[in-house]
Design a protein around this motif. Structure first.
Motif, short mmCIF file in Angstrom:
data_model
loop_
_atom_site.label_atom_id
_atom_site.label_comp_id
_atom_site.label_asym_id
_atom_site.label_seq_id
_atom_site.Cartn_x
_atom_site.Cartn_y
_atom_site.Cartn_z
N ASN A 170 -46.33 108.48 55.71
CA ASN A 170 -45.35 108.82 56.73
C ASN A 170 -46.08 109.35 57.95
OD1 ASN A 170 -43.21 108.12 55.12
ND2 ASN A 170 -42.92 110.17 54.32
N GLN A 171 -45.68 108.86 59.12
CA GLN A 171 -46.27 109.30 60.38
C GLN A 171 -45.17 109.55 61.38
OE1 GLN A 171 -48.78 106.05 61.50
NE2 GLN A 171 -50.24 106.38 59.86
N SER A 172 -45.20 110.69 62.03
CA SER A 172 -44.26 111.00 63.11
C SER A 172 -42.81 110.67 62.75
CB SER A 172 -44.66 110.25 64.39
OG SER A 172 -45.98 110.51 64.74
N GLY A 173 -42.36 111.15 61.63
CA GLY A 173 -40.98 110.95 61.24
C GLY A 173 -40.67 109.59 60.66
N SER A 174 -41.66 108.75 60.47
CA SER A 174 -41.42 107.43 59.89
C SER A 174 -41.31 107.53 58.37
CB SER A 174 -42.53 106.46 60.29
OG SER A 174 -43.76 106.88 59.74
N LYS A 175 -40.75 106.51 57.78
CA LYS A 175 -40.56 106.48 56.33
C LYS A 175 -41.39 105.34 55.75
CE LYS A 175 -35.93 108.21 56.97
NZ LYS A 175 -34.53 107.87 56.99
N LEU A 176 -42.70 105.53 55.72
CA LEU A 176 -43.60 104.45 55.31
C LEU A 176 -44.26 104.69 53.95
CD1 LEU A 176 -45.31 103.93 58.77
CD2 LEU A 176 -43.52 102.52 57.74
N ALA A 177 -44.12 105.88 53.41
CA ALA A 177 -44.75 106.17 52.13
C ALA A 177 -44.24 105.18 51.08
CB ALA A 177 -44.45 107.60 51.69
N GLY A 178 -45.14 104.67 50.29
CA GLY A 178 -44.79 103.70 49.26
C GLY A 178 -45.03 102.26 49.69
N LEU A 179 -45.20 102.04 50.99
CA LEU A 179 -45.52 100.70 51.48
C LEU A 179 -47.02 100.52 51.52
CD1 LEU A 179 -42.97 100.34 54.43
CD2 LEU A 179 -42.74 99.55 52.07
N LEU A 180 -47.46 99.29 51.53
CA LEU A 180 -48.88 98.98 51.57
C LEU A 180 -49.15 97.99 52.69
CD1 LEU A 180 -48.32 98.68 48.00
CD2 LEU A 180 -50.43 99.85 48.53
N LYS A 181 -50.41 97.87 53.07
CA LYS A 181 -50.75 96.94 54.15
C LYS A 181 -52.00 96.14 53.82
CE LYS A 181 -53.37 100.43 56.63
NZ LYS A 181 -53.43 101.30 57.77
N ILE A 182 -52.06 94.99 54.46
CA ILE A 182 -53.25 94.14 54.44
C ILE A 182 -53.69 94.07 55.89
CG2 ILE A 182 -54.16 91.84 53.98
CD1 ILE A 182 -51.62 91.39 52.20
N LYS A 183 -54.95 94.37 56.15
CA LYS A 183 -55.48 94.31 57.51
C LYS A 183 -56.34 93.07 57.66
CE LYS A 183 -56.74 98.99 57.64
NZ LYS A 183 -57.60 100.02 58.20
N LEU A 184 -56.04 92.29 58.66
CA LEU A 184 -56.86 91.15 59.04
C LEU A 184 -57.50 91.53 60.37
CD1 LEU A 184 -54.11 88.67 58.06
CD2 LEU A 184 -56.34 88.69 57.01
N LEU A 185 -58.61 92.24 60.28
CA LEU A 185 -59.21 92.83 61.47
C LEU A 185 -59.58 91.82 62.54
CD1 LEU A 185 -61.44 95.55 59.79
CD2 LEU A 185 -59.22 95.84 60.87
N LYS A 186 -60.27 90.76 62.16
CA LYS A 186 -60.72 89.78 63.14
C LYS A 186 -59.55 89.07 63.82
CE LYS A 186 -65.25 88.95 61.17
NZ LYS A 186 -66.15 87.98 60.56
N ALA A 187 -58.49 88.84 63.08
CA ALA A 187 -57.32 88.16 63.64
C ALA A 187 -56.39 89.14 64.35
CB ALA A 187 -56.56 87.43 62.54
N GLY A 188 -56.58 90.44 64.12
CA GLY A 188 -55.73 91.43 64.75
C GLY A 188 -54.31 91.44 64.20
N ILE A 189 -54.18 91.19 62.91
CA ILE A 189 -52.85 91.09 62.28
C ILE A 189 -52.77 92.05 61.11
CG2 ILE A 189 -51.30 89.56 60.98
CD1 ILE A 189 -52.46 87.24 62.60
N ARG A 190 -51.59 92.62 60.92
CA ARG A 190 -51.31 93.43 59.73
C ARG A 190 -50.12 92.83 59.00
NH1 ARG A 190 -52.21 99.63 61.58
NH2 ARG A 190 -54.44 99.41 61.72
N VAL A 191 -50.21 92.93 57.69
CA VAL A 191 -49.12 92.50 56.82
C VAL A 191 -48.69 93.75 56.05
CG1 VAL A 191 -48.48 91.04 54.86
CG2 VAL A 191 -50.13 90.21 56.57
N VAL A 192 -47.43 94.12 56.15
CA VAL A 192 -46.91 95.27 55.42
C VAL A 192 -46.05 94.75 54.28
CG1 VAL A 192 -45.48 97.36 55.57
CG2 VAL A 192 -46.94 96.71 57.51
N TYR A 193 -46.26 95.33 53.10
CA TYR A 193 -45.52 94.86 51.93
C TYR A 193 -45.16 96.02 51.01
CZ TYR A 193 -49.90 95.08 49.18
OH TYR A 193 -51.04 95.49 48.54
N SER A 194 -44.24 95.74 50.11
CA SER A 194 -43.87 96.71 49.09
C SER A 194 -44.08 96.05 47.73
CB SER A 194 -42.40 97.14 49.25
OG SER A 194 -41.55 96.04 49.03
#
Length: 103
Positions: free
Chosen positions: A51-75
């Motif tokens: 959770n960041q700044s009042g967001s409700k993100l705990a429990g979610l996960l991410k995949i970072k594609l650094l070179k492509a500059g893309i994030r994938v968020v999943y549960s």
């Protein structure tokens, strides 16, 4: 455990909107993560969100594609073995995470 992959409607549309080379990279990363979508601290490939700044993100996960500059968020739904892609977007923390917390 064999995981089942699902896409939210928004994530599916995000995937379709990517150009062909980006789409291939994202699909490859999702397939690799699907082998073990658990958080890294449990031996999986997922990076946990917090959770960041009042967001409700705990429990979610991410995949970072650094070179492509893309994030994938999943549960993950452990009981039923489901990995659901929630959002696929340019790696702009605020945009990706605002979309993710709406799901």
């Amino acid at each position: 455990m064999e995981w089942i992959l699902k896409y939210s409607e928004d994530a599916y549309n995000d995937l379709i909107d990517l150009d062909n080379s980006q789409r291939k990279l994202v699909i490859k990363a999702i397939r690799k993560t699907l082998e073990n979508p658990l958080p890294k601290n449990e031996g999986g490939y997922g990076n946990p969100l917090e959770n960041q700044s009042g967001s409700k993100l705990a429990g979610l996960l991410k995949i970072k594609l650094l070179k492509a500059g893309i994030r994938v968020v999943y549960s993950i739904e452990r009981k039923n073995g489901i990995m659901e892609i929630i959002v696929i977007s340019v790696r702009d923390d605020k945009k990706v995470y605002k979309i993710a917390q709406k799901e």
